[in-house]
Design a protein around this motif. Structure first.
Motif, PDB file in Angstrom:
ATOM      1  N   MET A   1     -28.092  -2.887  22.638  1.00  0.00           N
ATOM      2  CA  MET A   1     -29.444  -3.465  22.692  1.00  0.00           C
ATOM      3  C   MET A   1     -30.481  -2.168  22.308  1.00  0.00           C
ATOM      4  O   MET A   1     -30.045  -1.104  22.057  1.00  0.00           O
ATOM      5  N   THR A   2     -31.792  -2.783  22.021  1.00  0.00           N
ATOM      6  CA  THR A   2     -32.694  -1.868  21.609  1.00  0.00           C
ATOM      7  C   THR A   2     -33.721  -1.659  22.645  1.00  0.00           C
ATOM      8  O   THR A   2     -34.220  -2.790  23.077  1.00  0.00           O
ATOM      9  N   ALA A   3     -34.202  -0.533  22.973  1.00  0.00           N
ATOM     10  CA  ALA A   3     -35.145  -0.425  23.775  1.00  0.00           C
ATOM     11  C   ALA A   3     -36.494  -0.758  23.323  1.00  0.00           C
ATOM     12  O   ALA A   3     -37.099  -0.085  22.311  1.00  0.00           O
ATOM     13  N   GLY A   4     -37.466  -1.575  23.742  1.00  0.00           N
ATOM     14  CA  GLY A   4     -38.607  -1.901  23.242  1.00  0.00           C
ATOM     15  C   GLY A   4     -39.780  -0.931  23.812  1.00  0.00           C
ATOM     16  O   GLY A   4     -39.439   0.091  24.727  1.00  0.00           O
ATOM     17  N   PRO A   5     -41.087  -1.045  23.519  1.00  0.00           N
ATOM     18  CA  PRO A   5     -42.081   0.022  23.816  1.00  0.00           C
ATOM     19  C   PRO A   5     -42.200   0.250  25.294  1.00  0.00           C
ATOM     20  O   PRO A   5     -42.659   1.129  25.715  1.00  0.00           O
ATOM     21  N   GLU A   6     -42.047  -1.022  25.930  1.00  0.00           N
ATOM     22  CA  GLU A   6     -42.364  -1.172  27.339  1.00  0.00           C
ATOM     23  C   GLU A   6     -41.273  -0.412  28.201  1.00  0.00           C
ATOM     24  O   GLU A   6     -41.549   0.073  29.387  1.00  0.00           O
ATOM     25  N   LEU A  16     -30.617  -0.701  31.677  1.00  0.00           N
ATOM     26  CA  LEU A  16     -29.414  -1.533  31.587  1.00  0.00           C
ATOM     27  C   LEU A  16     -29.238  -2.479  32.674  1.00  0.00           C
ATOM     28  O   LEU A  16     -28.668  -3.708  32.513  1.00  0.00           O
ATOM     29  N   ALA A  17     -29.664  -2.374  33.849  1.00  0.00           N
ATOM     30  CA  ALA A  17     -29.493  -3.192  35.093  1.00  0.00           C
ATOM     31  C   ALA A  17     -30.266  -4.470  34.728  1.00  0.00           C
ATOM     32  O   ALA A  17     -29.913  -5.786  34.918  1.00  0.00           O
ATOM     33  N   GLU A  18     -31.629  -4.121  34.136  1.00  0.00           N
ATOM     34  CA  GLU A  18     -32.483  -5.315  33.606  1.00  0.00           C
ATOM     35  C   GLU A  18     -31.798  -6.215  32.568  1.00  0.00           C
ATOM     36  O   GLU A  18     -31.969  -7.608  32.726  1.00  0.00           O
ATOM     37  N   GLY A  35     -18.594   7.968  29.976  1.00  0.00           N
ATOM     38  CA  GLY A  35     -19.088   7.936  28.747  1.00  0.00           C
ATOM     39  C   GLY A  35     -18.996   6.578  27.718  1.00  0.00           C
ATOM     40  O   GLY A  35     -18.552   6.699  26.719  1.00  0.00           O
ATOM     41  N   ARG A  36     -19.264   5.643  28.461  1.00  0.00           N
ATOM     42  CA  ARG A  36     -19.097   4.288  27.707  1.00  0.00           C
ATOM     43  C   ARG A  36     -20.242   3.538  27.162  1.00  0.00           C
ATOM     44  O   ARG A  36     -20.346   2.569  26.808  1.00  0.00           O
ATOM     45  N   VAL A  37     -21.287   4.440  27.351  1.00  0.00           N
ATOM     46  CA  VAL A  37     -22.584   4.100  26.992  1.00  0.00           C
ATOM     47  C   VAL A  37     -23.404   5.162  26.036  1.00  0.00           C
ATOM     48  O   VAL A  37     -23.136   6.388  26.356  1.00  0.00           O
ATOM     49  N   SER A  38     -23.464   4.781  24.798  1.00  0.00           N
ATOM     50  CA  SER A  38     -23.820   5.845  23.604  1.00  0.00           C
ATOM     51  C   SER A  38     -25.343   5.261  23.089  1.00  0.00           C
ATOM     52  O   SER A  38     -25.677   4.082  22.965  1.00  0.00           O
ATOM     53  N   ALA A  39     -25.842   6.421  22.495  1.00  0.00           N
ATOM     54  CA  ALA A  39     -27.010   6.041  21.889  1.00  0.00           C
ATOM     55  C   ALA A  39     -26.926   6.550  20.561  1.00  0.00           C
ATOM     56  O   ALA A  39     -26.638   7.912  20.153  1.00  0.00           O
ATOM     57  N   GLY A  40     -27.100   5.834  19.386  1.00  0.00           N
ATOM     58  CA  GLY A  40     -26.912   6.353  18.165  1.00  0.00           C
ATOM     59  C   GLY A  40     -25.424   7.059  18.007  1.00  0.00           C
ATOM     60  O   GLY A  40     -25.336   8.005  17.082  1.00  0.00           O
ATOM     61  N   GLY A  41     -24.564   6.462  18.455  1.00  0.00           N
ATOM     62  CA  GLY A  41     -23.106   7.015  18.251  1.00  0.00           C
ATOM     63  C   GLY A  41     -22.909   8.238  19.251  1.00  0.00           C
ATOM     64  O   GLY A  41     -21.639   8.619  19.188  1.00  0.00           O
ATOM     65  N   THR A  42     -23.599   8.780  20.095  1.00  0.00           N
ATOM     66  CA  THR A  42     -23.518   9.800  20.858  1.00  0.00           C
ATOM     67  C   THR A  42     -23.576   9.277  22.525  1.00  0.00           C
ATOM     68  O   THR A  42     -24.293   8.606  22.866  1.00  0.00           O
ATOM     69  N   PHE A  57     -28.770   1.177  22.196  1.00  0.00           N
ATOM     70  CA  PHE A  57     -27.726   1.727  22.962  1.00  0.00           C
ATOM     71  C   PHE A  57     -26.482   0.615  22.740  1.00  0.00           C
ATOM     72  O   PHE A  57     -26.685  -0.760  22.706  1.00  0.00           O
ATOM     73  N   ALA A  58     -25.205   1.190  22.852  1.00  0.00           N
ATOM     74  CA  ALA A  58     -24.191   0.304  22.951  1.00  0.00           C
ATOM     75  C   ALA A  58     -23.271   0.716  24.095  1.00  0.00           C
ATOM     76  O   ALA A  58     -23.289   1.851  24.712  1.00  0.00           O
TER      77      ALA A  58
END
Length: 318
Positions: A1-6, A16-18, A35-42, A57-58
Motif C-alpha cells: 500500500m502507498t501512503a497518500g498526502p493526507e 495500517l489499521a485504517e 519485522g513483517r512490515v517494510s518500507a522500500g525493502g527495509t 509499505f509491504a
C-alpha cells in the motif's frame, strides 16, 4: 500500500489499521515489531514510526496455523470477573501461555477450562495464536495480579491502555543491598543480551526504552537486603530484574540476574538462608494493578499481598 498526502505524519500502526480493518491494532503492532512490515525493502519495527507521503509499505501476514488448545482444570484465585475480563492472582510456578518446554498446564489452559466458552472468536481469536485473552504477562516464577480479556472490545481497550502506559502497576521486590537514593527511577534500553541469548540486558545501542521507578520501603540486616516497591513506566521482558541488577541490586533468588547470590546469602542468619533456599525463585510479586474497565469505563484497582514464601523470607530477615 502507498501512503497518500493526507497520511503524512501519521503513526504507522494507525495507517495500517485504517487500511486493514480486519486486523486489530494489537495484531498489527505485533507484526510491525516482528519485522513483517517494510518500507522500500527495509523493515520498520516501530508502530509509532511517522509515515511520509508517497511511502510504499509491504506487510507479510503469516498463515494462521490451527492450534488445538485444551482446557485444563487448574485452580485459579479470581479477584474479579465479568463478561469482558477476568482478574486473578497468579501463583509462582504457573507459566502464562504455551511455549517450547511448556506446551500445556499454563494459565491459558486454565482460562480455557474456566471460561473458554465465553471467549469471543473462539479459543485463538483474542490476542493472537496461543494467547487467548492475554494482554500482558508475568514471568513463570513471579506471582501477583494479572488481567485477561474475554471479549475483543476488552482486549483492544486493555492493549491500548498498556501501550499508552496508563496502567498502574506496582511490584514488591527483595533486593541485595540498599539502593541509594532511596527513591529514584532507573532508565536504560532493554534488549536481548549479546552474550547470553537467554537473558535480557541494558544496551547502549538498540533495545527498547524502559523505565522503572523504585522506592525503598524497608531495609534488613544492616542494609544487606531491602524491600523495594517498583513501579513500571514500561513493560519490557524481565524489566525489574534487569534494571535492579544493572543498578547493583539484583533480586534475591534470581537464577538469571542474581550475581553473587550464593556468596551474599552466606552473610545472612541461618533462618534467612533457609527461607531463601525454600523460596527457590526471584523474590518478586506483582502487588497492584489499576486500569479503566475497557467497556464500562469504571476505574478498577486490585491489590494482592505477597504469598507465604516471600512473607516467610521477610520475617526471617527482621
Amino acid at each position: 500500500m502507498t501512503a497518500g498526502p493526507e497520511a503524512a505524519g501519521a503513526r504507522l500502526d494507525r495507517l495500517l489499521a485504517e487500511a486493514l480493518p480486519t486486523l486489530s491494532r494489537s495484531r498489527l503492532k505485533t507484526l510491525i515489531e516482528d519485522g513483517r512490515v517494510s518500507a522500500g525493502g527495509t523493515a520498520v519495527t516501530s508502530p509509532a514510526a511517522k509515515v511520509k507521503a508517497g511511502q510504499t509499505f509491504a506487510i507479510i501476514i503469516p498463515e494462521a496455523r490451527p492450534v488445538a488448545l485444551e482446557g485444563q482444570a487448574i485452580p485459579l484465585e479470581i479477584l474479579y470477573e465479568d463478561k469482558d475480563l477476568i482478574v486473578l492472582n497468579k501463583p509462582a510456578g504457573l507459566v502464562v501461555h504455551p511455549a517450547a518446554g511448556n506446551p500445556d498446564r499454563t494459565l491459558v489452559n486454565a482460562l480455557i477450562a474456566h471460561c473458554g466458552h465465553q471467549l469471543e472468536g473462539g479459543l485463538t481469536g483474542i490476542g493472537g495464536e496461543l494467547r487467548p485473552g492475554i494482554v500482558h504477562r508475568l514471568d513463570k516464577d513471579t506471582s501477583g495480579v494479572m488481567v485477561a480479556a474475554k471479549s475483543e472490545a476488552a482486549h483492544q481497550g486493555l492493549v491500548e491502555q498498556f501501550s499508552a502506559r496508563s496502567i498502574e502497576r506496582s511490584y514488591l521486590a527483595l533486593v541485595w543491598g540498599r539502593p541509594s537514593p532511596s527513591q529514584d527511577a532507573i532508565t536504560g534500553n532493554i534488549g536481548r543480551s549479546p552474550r547470553n541469548r537467554k537473558k535480557m540486558a541494558v544496551l547502549r545501542r538498540g533495545g527498547r526504552p524502559a523505565e522503572t521507578g523504585y522506592r525503598v520501603l524497608e531495609s534488613f540486616q544492616n542494609g544487606k537486603v531491602s524491600l523495594v516497591e517498583c513501579r513500571l513506566k514500561t513493560g519490557r521482558t524481565h524489566q525489574i530484574r534487569v534494571h535492579m541488577a544493572e543498578a547493583g541490586h539484583p533480586l534475591l533468588g534470581d537464577p538469571l540476574y542474581g550475581r553473587g547470590d550464593g556468596r551474599r546469602a552466606k552473610a545472612l542468619p541461618a533462618p534467612a538462608q533457609a527461607a531463601l533456599a525454600a523460596l527457590g525463585r526471584q523474590a518478586l510479586h506483582a502487588k497492584t494493578l489499576g486500569f479503566q474497565h475497557p467497556v464500562s469505563g469504571d476505574t478498577l484497582q486490585f491489590t494482592c499481598e505477597p504469598p507465604s514464601d516471600i512473607r516467610d523470607l521477610i520475617r526471617s530477615l527482621e
